[in-house]
Design a protein around this motif. Structure first.
Motif, PDB file in Angstrom:
ATOM      1  N   ASP A 188       4.376   9.147 -10.248  1.00  0.00           N
ATOM      2  CA  ASP A 188       3.868   9.119 -11.624  1.00  0.00           C
ATOM      3  C   ASP A 188       3.448  10.496 -12.121  1.00  0.00           C
ATOM      4  N   GLN A 189       3.397  11.473 -11.217  1.00  0.00           N
ATOM      5  CA  GLN A 189       3.075  12.842 -11.652  1.00  0.00           C
ATOM      6  C   GLN A 189       4.301  13.533 -12.254  1.00  0.00           C
TER       7      GLN A 189
ATOM      8  N   ASP B 259       2.629   1.616  -3.412  1.00  0.00           N
ATOM      9  CA  ASP B 259       1.691   2.096  -4.442  1.00  0.00           C
ATOM     10  C   ASP B 259       1.431   3.590  -4.292  1.00  0.00           C
ATOM     11  N   TRP B 260       1.363   4.056  -3.050  1.00  0.00           N
ATOM     12  CA  TRP B 260       1.158   5.493  -2.786  1.00  0.00           C
ATOM     13  C   TRP B 260       2.366   6.295  -3.285  1.00  0.00           C
TER      14      TRP B 260
ATOM     15  N   GLN C  78       0.848  -1.211   0.000  1.00  0.00           N
ATOM     16  CA  GLN C  78       0.000   0.000   0.000  1.00  0.00           C
ATOM     17  C   GLN C  78       0.875   1.250   0.000  1.00  0.00           C
TER      18      GLN C  78
ATOM     19  N   LYS D 116       4.333   5.440  -5.644  1.00  0.00           N
ATOM     20  CA  LYS D 116       4.294   5.394  -7.111  1.00  0.00           C
ATOM     21  C   LYS D 116       3.280   6.400  -7.672  1.00  0.00           C
ATOM     22  N   GLN D 117       2.113   6.490  -7.012  1.00  0.00           N
ATOM     23  CA  GLN D 117       1.099   7.461  -7.474  1.00  0.00           C
ATOM     24  C   GLN D 117       1.666   8.873  -7.485  1.00  0.00           C
ATOM     25  N   ILE D 118       2.407   9.220  -6.445  1.00  0.00           N
ATOM     26  CA  ILE D 118       3.012  10.565  -6.368  1.00  0.00           C
ATOM     27  C   ILE D 118       4.100  10.692  -7.440  1.00  0.00           C
TER      28      ILE D 118
END
Ligand code: FMN
Length: 185
Positions: A29-30, A22-23, A19, A25-27
């Motif tokens: 990916d910007q 993934d968090w 988790q 990675k989300q940041i």
């Protein structure tokens, strides 16, 4: 394009490591200055380290599972390690995965995101020292997530918003050093 791996630090059932990865990675990916992927140590199914020759001397691994792990680390330019703290240390599974390799890490950069009941900073400090041996340069910024305030019931990840700029700084430093170190490999 630089390739950065976000490496999980736990393999237990019910782990939160994925988790958190993934968090991150989300940041990440910007951004458009590197590509990011989650590298889950669980996927490599590494047995307890049992190589006859230390990785510092040879990449001739006898453990079949080590080949894929070696290829993945080899192809990456930098890393974000997402580490919990177990008994004031990194997990045995992360240490085991790190012990398998050496040359694949040389002259690469890393950042550490830790978590635990006191932020996992003792484990992060150890990881920083461990990574210095295979010549990984670890950046200064080090987000630390708290099991009691950044997780619901210590299992559902709900990070405080104040962590966002710290993670963004971490990513900027890792991308910058990964690019710089690529020039000397
Ligand atoms: C065996 C074990 C030892 C732990 N020891 C510590 C510790 O020393 N310090 C700490 O902050 N948290 C400690 N914890 C709490 C973990 O940081 C927490 O359970 C976290 O969710 C573990 O990461 P994971 O869910 O990704 O495996 C420990 C947990 C386990 C299972």
């Amino acid at each position: 394009m630089l390739k950065i791996g976000i490496v999980t630090g736990s393999t237990r059932q019910g782990r939160v490591s994925l988790q958190v990865a993934d968090w991150v990675k989300q940041i990440a990916d910007q951004r458009d200055d590197a590509s990011f992927e989650v590298v889950d140590i669980l996927d490599y199914d590494l047995p307890a380290y049992n190589e006859p020759v230390p990785a510092a001397f040879s990449k001739d691994y006898q453990t079949p599972q080590a080949a894929a792990w070696s290829r993945k680390i080899e192809e990456l330019d930098g890393f974000i390690f997402v580490t919990p703290e177990y008994n004031r240390a990194i997990t045995s599974s992360l240490k085991n995965a790190l012990d398998y390799l050496h040359l694949e890490f040389h002259n690469k950069a890393a950042g550490i995101v830790s978590y635990g009941s006191a932020g996992g900073t003792t484990a992060a400090g150890q990881l920083r020292m461990i990574l210095s041996v295979p010549q990984v340069a670890v950046v200064s910024t080090q987000p630390a997530l708290n099991l009691f305030t950044d997780f619901e019931a210590m299992s559902a990840f709900k990070p405080g918003e104040h962590h966002l700029p710290t993670v963004q700084n971490l990513l900027s430093q890792v991308v910058s050093w990964s690019g710089a170190l690529k020039t000397i490999r």
